[in-house]
Write a protein that holds these residues in place. Structure first.
Motif, PDB file in Angstrom:
ATOM      1  N   ARG B  37       0.836  -1.190   0.000  1.00 40.93           N
ATOM      2  CA  ARG B  37       0.000   0.000   0.000  1.00 40.93           C
ATOM      3  C   ARG B  37       0.875   1.245   0.000  1.00 40.93           C
ATOM      4  O   ARG B  37       1.800   1.359   0.805  1.00 40.93           O
ATOM      5  CB  ARG B  37      -0.904  -0.024   1.240  1.00 40.93           C
ATOM      6  CG  ARG B  37      -2.022   0.957   1.197  1.00 40.93           C
ATOM      7  CD  ARG B  37      -3.102   0.581   2.210  1.00 40.93           C
ATOM      8  NE  ARG B  37      -4.323   1.327   1.942  1.00 40.93           N
ATOM      9  CZ  ARG B  37      -4.556   2.529   2.443  1.00 40.93           C
ATOM     10  NH1 ARG B  37      -3.694   3.092   3.236  1.00 40.93           N
ATOM     11  NH2 ARG B  37      -5.675   3.158   2.139  1.00 40.93           N
ATOM     12  N   SER B  40      -0.897   8.242  -0.258  1.00 40.72           N
ATOM     13  CA  SER B  40      -0.403   9.591  -0.528  1.00 40.72           C
ATOM     14  C   SER B  40      -0.137  10.310   0.785  1.00 40.72           C
ATOM     15  O   SER B  40       0.601  11.278   0.833  1.00 40.72           O
ATOM     16  CB  SER B  40      -1.440  10.367  -1.348  1.00 40.72           C
ATOM     17  OG  SER B  40      -1.716   9.680  -2.536  1.00 40.72           O
ATOM     18  N   GLU B  41      -0.770   9.846   1.871  1.00 38.82           N
ATOM     19  CA  GLU B  41      -0.627  10.507   3.169  1.00 38.82           C
ATOM     20  C   GLU B  41       0.160   9.622   4.128  1.00 38.82           C
ATOM     21  O   GLU B  41      -0.343   9.206   5.157  1.00 38.82           O
ATOM     22  CB  GLU B  41      -2.005  10.783   3.771  1.00 38.82           C
ATOM     23  CG  GLU B  41      -2.904  11.607   2.899  1.00 38.82           C
ATOM     24  CD  GLU B  41      -4.320  11.653   3.448  1.00 38.82           C
ATOM     25  OE1 GLU B  41      -4.675  10.772   4.232  1.00 38.82           O
ATOM     26  OE2 GLU B  41      -5.043  12.574   3.082  1.00 38.82           O
ATOM     27  N   GLY B  42       1.369   9.274   3.774  1.00 37.36           N
ATOM     28  CA  GLY B  42       2.144   8.496   4.736  1.00 37.36           C
ATOM     29  C   GLY B  42       3.025   7.480   4.052  1.00 37.36           C
ATOM     30  O   GLY B  42       3.053   7.369   2.826  1.00 37.36           O
ATOM     31  N   LEU B  45       3.061   0.730   3.114  1.00 36.67           N
ATOM     32  CA  LEU B  45       2.716  -0.275   4.120  1.00 36.67           C
ATOM     33  C   LEU B  45       2.588  -1.646   3.461  1.00 36.67           C
ATOM     34  O   LEU B  45       1.481  -2.165   3.315  1.00 36.67           O
ATOM     35  CB  LEU B  45       1.398   0.086   4.787  1.00 36.67           C
ATOM     36  CG  LEU B  45       1.364   1.392   5.557  1.00 36.67           C
ATOM     37  CD1 LEU B  45      -0.057   1.770   5.908  1.00 36.67           C
ATOM     38  CD2 LEU B  45       2.198   1.276   6.815  1.00 36.67           C
ATOM     39  N   VAL B 317      -9.975  10.192   5.859  1.00 35.79           N
ATOM     40  CA  VAL B 317      -8.543  10.174   6.140  1.00 35.79           C
ATOM     41  C   VAL B 317      -7.948   8.823   5.788  1.00 35.79           C
ATOM     42  O   VAL B 317      -8.526   7.775   6.077  1.00 35.79           O
ATOM     43  CB  VAL B 317      -8.305  10.480   7.632  1.00 35.79           C
ATOM     44  CG1 VAL B 317      -6.825  10.469   7.950  1.00 35.79           C
ATOM     45  CG2 VAL B 317      -8.914  11.820   7.984  1.00 35.79           C
ATOM     46  N   GLY B 318      -6.783   8.855   5.144  1.00 34.17           N
ATOM     47  CA  GLY B 318      -6.038   7.621   4.917  1.00 34.17           C
ATOM     48  C   GLY B 318      -6.484   6.827   3.714  1.00 34.17           C
ATOM     49  O   GLY B 318      -6.005   5.723   3.491  1.00 34.17           O
ATOM     50  N   GLU B 323      -2.595   0.988  -4.307  1.00 29.05           N
ATOM     51  CA  GLU B 323      -2.555  -0.264  -3.581  1.00 29.05           C
ATOM     52  C   GLU B 323      -2.294  -1.384  -4.574  1.00 29.05           C
ATOM     53  O   GLU B 323      -2.954  -1.476  -5.614  1.00 29.05           O
ATOM     54  CB  GLU B 323      -3.905  -0.497  -2.880  1.00 29.05           C
ATOM     55  CG  GLU B 323      -3.825  -1.437  -1.732  1.00 29.05           C
ATOM     56  CD  GLU B 323      -4.995  -1.239  -0.778  1.00 29.05           C
ATOM     57  OE1 GLU B 323      -5.119  -2.027   0.145  1.00 29.05           O
ATOM     58  OE2 GLU B 323      -5.776  -0.287  -0.963  1.00 29.05           O
TER      59      GLU B 323
END
Lengths: 453, 328
Positions: B37, B40-42, B45, B317-318, B323
């Motif tokens: 994953r 765009s915000e972090g 993963l 959010v998130g 992915e």
């Protein structure tokens, strides 16, 4: 100013009609605590009673409602959020989640003191919980206080400290703040007097039982169930502190965490005398309402790891409370920390006299804003760069936007409190969640999740 | 992997009627994946996960039928009662119903599959890559406690059905006295020609949660559900979203899939969910997948992109993420 005015007007325009709002309040709170409403109905009734007391207790207990407003776009609309990465935040930094902690050397530092919701969040989520909490507190204390101005000061202090990358270090002295001076003064007195030992043990090496404060019937200590004999093992990490002398169940602490299990453990001090014994609080932890935002494995695999990783990184010194850590017991995530009367926290109820003036509270707001910036500065550099880019577009405009938001949102909080109180009257003390006795846990689980005896 | 056993017509022998034995068909599905994953915000993963495991048993005897289907799934909302943290696998019933078919009528009662989503999933075929938009956006539940009645059209031309359910889905308890009513129709206009063209539609009315927030959903679509080629598009209108009775939204989705050389699967799907019709507030998702299968094992490499737009961008959010997943 005009774009900011438009932003706040948009918030109001997006608000659902009044009767819909009451349904939304109920839906958000029930959905967040549905499992507890079914398994610990008596404790949840206590939580809802506590929430209904004041605007501040309602704000403290209604984080799921704030999250719902954020997700629906009512609380997240901003000109300063675009393309920012999440920071490691507190998740619920309202003013009463800050206070003094006594370190190993007996000195105090002013720190965040609640990590139940710590985790990755949008930086603005934390800022808005703080500024709205200040404005709600101001509204509670009376019309002489300007909550929007408090919010402006806090947001400006946050922006300045984050942009400078030079936040305050450990705050170990009150400076010129009357609120902090009051905290430090009372904390030092209680640390010397070991007030918690006197209040909870009556001088003997055993906890007092029963109602300790007749004026607050929820503050009750009771004998623990024999099945809890293994519980002291969770404090084995503190074996050097001394052996376990006693253990009791505690009811009636906190607001959001009111229905969570709490225990007090009495540890033998360095000598046989009762005067140097130590009290620990064991508190059940839970998922944060924001837990699903960045997937559970974004920060930690489980709740104890999330909370402990957060507090170690976010305090100004790693041993702000040297006995504070997390563990688990029979599958329940637990937090262990020192229970001390010297650990004074910010309380809106004490915003009175000299401590309750606009000028003094603005000093407090500035401290809280800069401490929140310090917390966020523990995040990784990429995330901070995106936040700084947004704040640098206009730190004063940012502060004004948050002031406008706090003004609107704190007014909404008072309206929501009215909705909540009316819902309790019309739907009952469990907000209409019907209880099927067959669903209640049986035996030990029923006893441990039941209400005060 | 569902094995259906047809009931043989009983044969008469010297006036003694021999009843057939009941048939039982076990079913097992396990979805495991390596999911890379890139939000765009972090940070990225990448992780091995087992998002869902299902075990079940179908039973049929004469016109009667029943199914018990259990699933293990990640608990992301602390759904267990005691002593289980949120990031744990919980075991729960996905379906548990008994039914009876008499001539062209079929009734089911219990924890039943709802009438539309299973048909949409059958058209798309690759549910393990991602749920249908109706389920993903929590507009309708794929299963719920209640009862359904379907009337089948002659000649395999489809069905018209009604389901009365609790309305909270199969992952939550009933919270109010109101019941949801779904009227669903699936028509195969060219069934006589053997063409797998299907027209589907649903109208659903109900309530949500303790405050009985009224909800309404209506819409439909068309899909070609052949074994080699599948394609479809659907549009649904929804009222009562995000806890607000007056909020209305739209879900539009489309897919295409192709199976080459018997076992090579190609698929693409797009979904757009407008969370509000009053402002720009939506979630877009695109999905591309390539897979293959042998015997009872399917493998996929898929890329998915989720983009919130408008108000949803800061709010949801998130979810802004690329992915990549391999699913088996």
């Amino acid at each position: 100013m005009r774009p900011l005015f438009v932003t706040v007007s948009l918030l109001a325009a997006c608000a659902p009609p009044e009767d819909e709002r009451q349904a939304l309040v109920v839906q958000a709170l029930v959905r967040a605590d549905e499992v507890l409403l079914r398994t610990r109905p008596e404790l949840m009734e206590g939580k809802f009673r506590r929430m209904a007391e004041t605007p501040t207790t309602f704000f403290r207990g209604s984080l799921p409602l704030f999250v719902a407003d954020w997700e629906a776009g009512r609380a997240s609309s901003s000109g300063f959020l675009r393309d920012t990465l999440p920071v490691l935040g507190l998740g619920d930094p309202h003013p009463e989640n800050f206070g003094l902690l006594a370190g190993r050397d007996g000195t105090f530092t002013f720190e965040p003191n609640d990590f139940d919701s710590v985790g990755p969040v949008p930086y603005l989520f934390d800022v808005r919980r703080l500024v709205t909490g200040l404005a709600v507190g101001a509204r509670q204390r009376g019309p002489q206080l300007d909550g929007a101005a408090l919010a402006y000061v806090a947001a400006a202090a946050y922006a300045d400290a984050l942009l400078a990358g030079d936040p305050p270090g450990a705050i170990s002295e009150p400076g010129d703040s009357a609120v902090l001076a009051d905290l430090f003064e009372r904390a030092r007195e209680d640390l010397g007097a070991r007030s918690e030992l006197q209040a909870l043990t009556d001088g003997a090496q055993r906890f007092r039982r029963g109602v300790l404060d007749p004026t607050e019937p929820t503050a009750l200590l009771a004998e623990v169930h024999p099945s809890l004999a293994e519980l002291p093992a969770v404090v084995s990490r503190l074996a050097s502190e001394g052996s376990v002398l006693d253990l009791v169940r505690q009811f009636g602490s906190g607001v959001a965490s009111w229905p969570r299990l709490r225990f007090l453990v009495l540890l033998q001090g360095p000598t046989d005398a009762a005067s140097d014994d130590v009290i620990l609080e064991l508190k059940e932890l839970a998922l944060a309402p924001t837990a699903g935002w960045y997937r559970p494995w974004a920060m930690a695999a489980d709740t104890p790891t999330r909370v402990e990783a957060g507090l170690r990184r976010l305090w100004s010194r790693p041993d702000a409370d040297p006995r504070w850590y997390t563990t688990s017991w029979q599958g329940l995530p637990l937090q262990v920390r020192t229970e001390s009367e010297a650990h004074k926290g910010i309380r809106v109820a004490r915003w009175s006299g000299r401590r309750g003036t606009q000028a003094e509270l603005e000093k407090l707001a500035a401290v809280l804003g800069s401490v929140l910036a310090r917390v966020h500065l523990a995040s990784d550099a990429d995330a901070l760069a995106t936040v700084r880019r947004q704040l640098a577009r206009g730190p004063r405009a940012f502060a004004q936007e948050q002031a406008n938001f706090a003004e609107v949102e704190s007014a909404q909080a008072l309206v929501d409190l009215g909705h909540f109180q009316r819902a309790l009257e019309s739907l009952g003390p469990r907000l209409g969640v019907t209880q099927d006795p067959r669903e209640l846990p049986q035996g030990f689980a029923r006893e441990i999740f039941g209400g005060p005896p | 992997m569902l094995l259906l056993t047809q009931v043989e017509a009983p044969s008469a022998d010297a006036g003694v009627e021999v009843l057939p034995l009941p048939s039982f068909s076990p079913r097992a599905d396990a979805f495991g994946e390596f999911n890379a994953r890139f939000p765009s915000e972090g940070p990225a993963l990448p992780a091995f996960t087992v998002p869902r495991v299902q075990l079940g048993l179908d039973a049929a005897w004469l016109g009667a039928s029943a199914r018990v289907l259990a699933e293990g799934a990640y608990a992301t909302n602390g759904g267990a009662l005691v002593g289980v943290q949120g990031d744990s696998v919980v075991l729960r019933l996905r379906e548990a119903w008994a039914g009876y078919r008499w001539r062209f009528l079929e009734a089911r009662m219990g924890l039943i599959p709802t009438l539309l989503i299973p048909e949409l999933e059958r058209g798309f075929r690759f549910r393990e890559l991602g749920a249908d938009g109706l389920e993903r956006q929590q507009l309708l539940a794929p299963a719920d406690l209640g009862a359904s009645l379907r009337g089948f059209l002659p000649g395999g031309h489809g069905f018209v059905g009604v389901a009365v359910t609790n309305g909270e889905g199969y992952t939550s308890r009933e919270l109010n006295a109101g019941k949801n009513v779904d009227v669903t129709a699936l028509v195969r206009p060219f069934a006589a020609l053997g063409l797998p063209l299907e027209v589907l539609g649903v109208a659903s009315f109900g309530t949500q949660g303790v405050p009985q927030i009224p909800t309404a959903r209506a819409g439909g679509g068309v899909q070609w559900s052949g074994p080699v080629l599948g394609a479809g598009a659907s549009l649904f209108w929804a009222r009562g979203l995000l806890g607000e009775a007056s909020r209305t939204g739209l879900l539009a989705q489309g897919f295409v899939r192709l199976t080459l050389f018997e076992h090579l699967h190609l698929t693409a799907r797009t979904q757009y969910f407008a969370r509000s019709l009053a402002q720009e507030d939506g979630l877009f998702e695109g999905l591309l997948g390539v897979g293959g299968g042998h015997a009872f094992v399917d493998g996929f490499v898929a890329w998915a992109r989720t983009v919130p737009v408008g108000v949803a961008r800061p709010s949801v959010v998130g979810f802004d993420a690329h992915e990549g997943a391999e699913t088996r």
